[in-house]
Structures are given as C-alpha cells and as structure tokens.
Write a protein that holds these residues in place. Structure first.
Motif, mmCIF file in Angstrom:
data_model
loop_
_atom_site.group_PDB
_atom_site.id
_atom_site.type_symbol
_atom_site.label_atom_id
_atom_site.label_comp_id
_atom_site.label_asym_id
_atom_site.label_seq_id
_atom_site.Cartn_x
_atom_site.Cartn_y
_atom_site.Cartn_z
ATOM 1 N N ALA A 211 0.830 -1.208 0.000
ATOM 2 C CA ALA A 211 0.000 0.000 0.000
ATOM 3 C C ALA A 211 0.862 1.256 0.000
ATOM 4 O O ALA A 211 0.518 2.261 -0.643
ATOM 5 C CB ALA A 211 -0.926 -0.007 1.216
ATOM 6 N N LEU A 212 1.988 1.208 0.711
ATOM 7 C CA LEU A 212 2.919 2.346 0.698
ATOM 8 C C LEU A 212 3.429 2.605 -0.711
ATOM 9 O O LEU A 212 3.523 3.758 -1.163
ATOM 10 C CB LEU A 212 4.098 2.080 1.637
ATOM 11 C CG LEU A 212 3.826 2.081 3.138
ATOM 12 C CD1 LEU A 212 5.093 1.687 3.902
ATOM 13 C CD2 LEU A 212 3.357 3.457 3.605
ATOM 14 N N ALA B 266 13.388 0.809 -4.311
ATOM 15 C CA ALA B 266 14.151 0.994 -3.072
ATOM 16 C C ALA B 266 14.220 2.469 -2.681
ATOM 17 O O ALA B 266 13.997 2.834 -1.517
ATOM 18 C CB ALA B 266 15.558 0.416 -3.239
ATOM 19 N N LYS B 267 14.499 3.325 -3.644
ATOM 20 C CA LYS B 267 14.605 4.760 -3.355
ATOM 21 C C LYS B 267 13.287 5.324 -2.837
ATOM 22 O O LYS B 267 13.269 6.175 -1.936
ATOM 23 C CB LYS B 267 15.019 5.523 -4.621
ATOM 24 C CG LYS B 267 16.463 5.295 -5.035
ATOM 25 C CD LYS B 267 16.773 6.072 -6.322
ATOM 26 C CE LYS B 267 18.192 5.847 -6.780
ATOM 27 N NZ LYS B 267 18.498 6.573 -8.051
ATOM 28 N N ALA B 268 12.193 4.850 -3.370
ATOM 29 C CA ALA B 268 10.890 5.373 -2.979
ATOM 30 C C ALA B 268 10.603 5.133 -1.497
ATOM 31 O O ALA B 268 9.903 5.928 -0.856
ATOM 32 C CB ALA B 268 9.797 4.736 -3.837
ATOM 33 N N ASP C 279 13.987 -6.448 10.021
ATOM 34 C CA ASP C 279 14.496 -5.128 10.409
ATOM 35 C C ASP C 279 13.465 -4.023 10.161
ATOM 36 O O ASP C 279 13.694 -2.861 10.493
ATOM 37 C CB ASP C 279 15.782 -4.807 9.642
ATOM 38 C CG ASP C 279 15.593 -4.797 8.124
ATOM 39 O OD1 ASP C 279 14.578 -5.328 7.632
ATOM 40 O OD2 ASP C 279 16.495 -4.289 7.415
ATOM 41 N N TRP C 280 12.310 -4.375 9.573
ATOM 42 C CA TRP C 280 11.266 -3.369 9.296
ATOM 43 C C TRP C 280 9.901 -3.988 9.573
ATOM 44 O O TRP C 280 9.083 -4.169 8.701
ATOM 45 C CB TRP C 280 11.375 -2.886 7.845
ATOM 46 C CG TRP C 280 10.575 -1.650 7.551
ATOM 47 C CD1 TRP C 280 10.065 -0.766 8.454
ATOM 48 C CD2 TRP C 280 10.188 -1.159 6.258
ATOM 49 N NE1 TRP C 280 9.391 0.240 7.821
ATOM 50 C CE2 TRP C 280 9.462 0.040 6.468
ATOM 51 C CE3 TRP C 280 10.397 -1.598 4.956
ATOM 52 C CZ2 TRP C 280 8.939 0.773 5.416
ATOM 53 C CZ3 TRP C 280 9.884 -0.855 3.908
ATOM 54 C CH2 TRP C 280 9.169 0.323 4.127
ATOM 55 N N ARG C 281 9.680 -4.302 10.829
ATOM 56 C CA ARG C 281 8.443 -4.989 11.219
ATOM 57 C C ARG C 281 7.243 -4.057 11.294
ATOM 58 O O ARG C 281 6.094 -4.518 11.258
ATOM 59 C CB ARG C 281 8.629 -5.676 12.586
ATOM 60 C CG ARG C 281 9.638 -6.813 12.579
ATOM 61 C CD ARG C 281 9.765 -7.427 13.972
ATOM 62 N NE ARG C 281 8.494 -7.970 14.434
ATOM 63 C CZ ARG C 281 8.061 -9.194 14.195
ATOM 64 N NH1 ARG C 281 8.814 -10.024 13.483
ATOM 65 N NH2 ARG C 281 6.903 -9.615 14.664
ATOM 66 N N GLU C 282 7.501 -2.752 11.411
ATOM 67 C CA GLU C 282 6.378 -1.824 11.565
ATOM 68 C C GLU C 282 6.775 -0.450 11.061
ATOM 69 O O GLU C 282 7.954 -0.176 10.800
ATOM 70 C CB GLU C 282 5.964 -1.729 13.037
ATOM 71 C CG GLU C 282 7.086 -1.270 13.956
ATOM 72 C CD GLU C 282 6.698 -1.311 15.428
ATOM 73 O OE1 GLU C 282 5.614 -1.822 15.720
ATOM 74 O OE2 GLU C 282 7.477 -0.813 16.254
ATOM 75 N N THR D 229 5.915 3.280 8.635
ATOM 76 C CA THR D 229 5.819 3.628 7.217
ATOM 77 C C THR D 229 7.138 4.108 6.643
ATOM 78 O O THR D 229 7.248 4.342 5.445
ATOM 79 C CB THR D 229 4.767 4.737 7.034
ATOM 80 O OG1 THR D 229 5.145 5.884 7.820
ATOM 81 C CG2 THR D 229 3.390 4.256 7.470
ATOM 82 N N THR D 230 8.158 4.251 7.500
ATOM 83 C CA THR D 230 9.472 4.716 7.052
ATOM 84 C C THR D 230 10.517 3.658 7.365
ATOM 85 O O THR D 230 10.591 3.167 8.501
ATOM 86 C CB THR D 230 9.856 6.033 7.742
ATOM 87 O OG1 THR D 230 8.838 7.005 7.502
ATOM 88 C CG2 THR D 230 11.192 6.548 7.232
#
Length: 557
Positions: free
Chosen positions: A449-450, A488-490, A514-517, A519-520
């Motif tokens: 969705a992001l 990746a850049k986005a 390393d990115w469990r939660e 939006t960034t």
C-alpha cells in the motif's frame, strides 16, 4: 594433566625420545642443534669440547626463543585459558581430540577475500560442563547431572580480521533463547531442529559441530574452526600457565545458603588465580553484580585479556620445561575440528593470531534483553537492532575498537533507466519472521500500500512467507535493475539491498525483520563503525578492569 609446573614438585618429565639422535618431527624441522647429537668432545676438554658446549648453548637459546614465541601466541586458542602450538614432539598430535566442524545441514557463506586476497578467520571457542570423568565430576559437582548431555557453558567467537590488524571476540550468554538447527552426529544419529530452547544445549546434540551450526544459523557468520575444552582442561592449562591476575573491588565468596555458587573466595584487589581457582573465576555467577549469567562473560573477558598480556610479556615462562608443560597440557585439553587436527596446523594458526597487537583486541558480549517468551522469563534474547548490528560488523570485518573503519563507499546507481512508476510491477513478500519470531501480520499488504501511494500502482502483496533478517529488493535480470532501484529509493531502502536473484521472476521486495512496523524504513547504523554500547566492549590493553562484587557475597578478612 593438571600437574604442577613448579620445578622439583611433580614436574612433568621430558617427552621420551625428544632428544634422541635421528628423531625428527613429521610436520617440521627443529631449529639448528635441536634433537641432534653434538660432536664428540676431544679428550681432555679440548676444542671439540668447547664446540660441543657452544653448540648446546646455541641450541638452548634457539629452543627458548621459539618456546617464548609459542607462549605469546597460544594464549588465544582456548576458552579463558591458552591454546597450543609446539613443533618438536610428534606424540603431541596424538593428544588432540578431533571432530567434524559443522554437523548442520546449512552453512553460512564464506566471506569474500579483500583486495590483497586475504580472508578473515573465525574460531569458535567452547567450554564444556561435561561430568564425563571422575576429574570433571569432582570439579563440576552437581551429582544429579552426572552422565547427562554436556552443555556449552562458554561460547566465544574469535574473529581475526582479514588483514590481521585487529581481533574481535563475541561471547554468547549460555542462556540465550534460540532455535537449534537439525544436526547429524558423526555416528549417523540425527537430532531434529528444535523450537525455542537455550544456546548451551547445542553441544549435547552431536557435539561441537552442532554448536557451530547453531552459531552460523543465529549470526550468519561462517566459522572456520572450533576448539573445545572441559573443566579438567581449564585447570591443567591454568596450572601450566602459572597464574593469571584478576581483580575484585571487594572481598568475595561465591557461595549461597543452599549450596549454589562456584566457591570462589578472593580478597579485595588483584590476585593471581590458577588451577581450580581459575575455573571458579570463569564459572562465577553468584558474587559478581548483578548475579546474572551474563555477568560471567565479563569476568571471562577480564581473565582472557589479563592472560594474553601475561603470556605476551613472557612473565615466568622463560624455562623450557615450563613451556613444555604448557604445550602438553594444551594438547591434552583440546578437542578441535578436522581442519586444525595437528600440532603443525595449530602452530600455523597461532602465527596468524600473533600478528594482532594486544591493543587491537576487543572483547564483547552479544547485546541482550530479558526474554519475554513463555517459560524463558529469566533467560535472554538477542537485543533487537544491536545484536544484529554486532553480528553484521563481524560479517563485514569491521573493527569493533572503532579504529581503521573504512569509509562507506558511494552507492552505485544502475546504468539501466527506470520505467515509469505506474509501469513497474512489484511483488511484496512478508519476511519479518527472519529473526526467529512470529512474522508481523499483514506486513506485505501494508508495504504494498505504501508503494501504491508512491505511484507504483502495480504493487501487489504476495501471501508467501519468506523469512529474512534484512529487507531486500530483488530483480532477475539486468534490464530490471533500474526498476528495482526506483522501488528501493521510494521507500528509503539503501541501494546495497537491491540484489540480482534467479529466485524471482520480476521485481520483488522482501520486507525483513528489520522493518516490522512503521511507514518509514528505519535508518541503519550498521555501517557507522561503532560497536553498540550494549555489547560492553573491553579492550585488550585495558588494565583497569575489576569485577564489581555484590555486597551480599562479601566477607570480612
């Protein structure tokens, strides 16, 4: 084993045949004059006698120089004690016990060589609590454990940098909660992979090779060799060394009312410990604040640093007989992998270790937090972020002392231009279970969705679970590299995480643990060259280390 090295008090006799004419070590050649018959002396003590005396003096000096060199290098080859390297006596090879390096079905990838063709060395040092002999039972106590599976009480990874300028040691607390992979023992018995359990149980599942497999599974670090020692080995090695200075900031007696504790009893200040007292120091939990299993690693690091300095300074180890005792004790105490199964190989390995100055040695403990897993509340888990950062620094051969860290290279932008965002198809997978925990529910959908919100309208979530520790963007062929980098850049994912893979058919993003939660994408500090404070680093030239005693375990002299 364990005999005193004091001259005249049970001194170990010279090895039979060591000075017999015509005997040579099968792996190497002794120095000039060593193991040879001197020229016959001339009657009346003439020129022949003088030549004989000169030859003997030179032989003794040459032998002593090599023995001292060995003493300075063996210090890093055993848990909290010393290791072995001695070229003269063929029988020492027979002292060594050998075992397979890795009993697991999966091995971590080997590191790539640097520009000079050098690769790092990773050696796992294991201390066993086995009560498998009368001597170990006497030293270890705990009769209810006699005959049980051995536990890996001490686990230290010794990492020597590719250029041999620095060395890092990472201790894993024995009560670390993890999953042990499937291991197949050398006798063919298979131990199935476990659920959540303790790190020290790996040794009893086929031997040291299963402990190696567990480390590689946890850290992603390829291990080249292992060395294992038990209680009696620690005592005999400590006796042969002659004592290691350690410090406590108050009188300490490790003993509880219900019989627990190592029995260590020391006065405030610095004491040279050896034999059973050295073993007590390395095993003490009750007595050093805050009385946790993790505090043992700090005491072990203090001992190891002090021992290395002592051996490299050559203190008291100037007599060839004492050094022979050290070599004898070391080879009898060790169990090693097949890659270092001879004295010659140990000697060569010691030569690599000796290249590292004491000032560039750094001792650390895996960053950890109290476990919240049911049934393991008093145990520890790897600390999120910090533990993986420490492992990554070792994998990337980054010095833990902060010196000589390489400048971060600029990220390479693909020559392939990216297609318009709306034309780029992206598949997103949930890999957040890569740390061994449960995957974050719906993570692939939320990241897809992001991307849609960023203009990648063809981004879709894949229900496939693909556990991995770090987030990656994969592409199958060169003509899609630009598209993958645009994705990746986005989202702020570093370009180094964009990789070519034949396992995907289009641009695929795997969201790691390393990115469990959020939006960034979290900013990584893995490349800043700084060891996490939670690793409690101790440097080899720090002579001020002193264990803080729990007031509940002090005594009045």
């Amino acid at each position: 084993m364990g005999q005193s090295s004091t001259r005249g008090e049970g001194t170990r006799p010279r090895v039979p045949g060591a000075r017999q004419p015509g005997r040579h070590d099968s792996a190497s050649t002794a120095p000039s004059g060593a193991g040879r018959r001197a020229p016959d002396s001339a009657p009346g003590g003439g020129r022949g006698n003088r030549r004989q005396q000169t030859s003997r003096r030179r032989a003794r000096r040459g032998k002593r120089r090599i023995l001292r060199w060995v003493a300075g290098t063996v210090a890093l080859l055993v848990i909290g004690t010393a290791g072995a390297g001695y070229l003269y006596y063929r029988h020492l090879n027979g002292n060594l016990q050998k075992s397979a390096l890795n009993l697991g079905s999966h091995q971590a990838p080997k590191p790539t060589a640097n520009a000079a063709g050098q690769t790092p060395l990773n050696i796992l040092l294991i201390g066993s609590d086995a009560r498998d002999s009368k001597e170990n039972q006497k030293l270890g106590g705990a009769k209810n454990t006699f005959g049980g599976a051995p536990l890996a009480d001490v686990q230290m990874l010794l990492h020597v940098s590719a250029d041999r300028t620095n060395m890092s040691v990472v201790s894993l607390p024995r009560d670390t909660v993890l999953k042990i992979p499937q291991c197949t023992a050398e006798d063919g018995k298979t131990y199935q992979a476990t659920g959540w359990t303790l790190a020290n149980e790996s040794l009893g599942r086929g031997g040291p090779g299963c402990t190696v497999a567990t480390w590689e599974s946890l850290t992603g670090i390829h291990i080249d060799h292992f060395m294992k020692i038990d209680f009696s080995g620690v005592v005999s090695m400590a006796d042969a060394i002659g004592g290691v200075p350690v410090c406590v900031d108050a009188n300490v007696y490790s003993h509880t009312h219900d019989g627990h504790g190592s029995g260590l009893k020391l006065k405030k200040g610095t004491t040279s410990v050896k034999g059973q007292q050295a073993l007590q120091w390395l095993r003490t939990r009750y007595g050093f604040w805050p009385d946790t299993d993790v505090i043992r690693t700090k005491a072990q690091h203090e001992y190891m640093n002090s021992m290395v300095r002592r051996l490299r300074e050559g203190t008291k180890l100037t007599d060839p007989g004492e050094l022979m005792d050290l070599a004898e004790s070391a080879t009898r105490a060790l169990k090693v992998d097949d890659g270092i199964d001879t004295v010659k190989k140990l000697y060569d390995l010691a030569g690599e270790l000796k290249k590292v100055p004491t000032s560039r040695m750094t001792m650390t403990t895996m960053p950890n937090v109290n476990s919240t897993r049911p049934g393991f509340e008093e145990k520890v888990d790897p600390k999120p972020g910090d533990a993986e950062k420490l492992f990554a620094m070792v994998r990337n051969d980054t010095p833990l002392d902060g010196k000589g860290a390489k400048k971060k290279p600029a990220e390479k932008v693909s020559d392939d231009p990216a297609a318009p965002k709306a034309d780029i198809g992206v598949t997103v997978r949930n890999g957040t279970g890569g740390d061994g925990g449960q995957p974050a529910p719906g993570r692939a959908g939320s990241v897809a969705a992001l991307l849609t919100g960023q203009g990648f309208t063809r981004a879709v979530a894949d229900q496939t679970l693909d556990p991995q520790k770090t987030t990656e963007v994969l592409f199958p062929s060169a003509d899609l590299e630009g598209d993958a980098q645009a994705v990746a850049k986005a989202l702020g994912v570093p370009l180094k995480s964009v990789k070519k893979s034949t396992d995907v058919s289009g641009v695929t993003m795997v969201v790691g643990s390393d990115w469990r939660e959020g939006t960034t994408y979290p900013k990584s500090t893995a490349d800043d060259g700084k060891t996490p404070d939670s690793a409690n680093a101790l440097h080899g030239d720090d002579k001020s280390a002193c264990m803080h005693v729990d007031p509940a375990y002090t005594w009045t002299s």
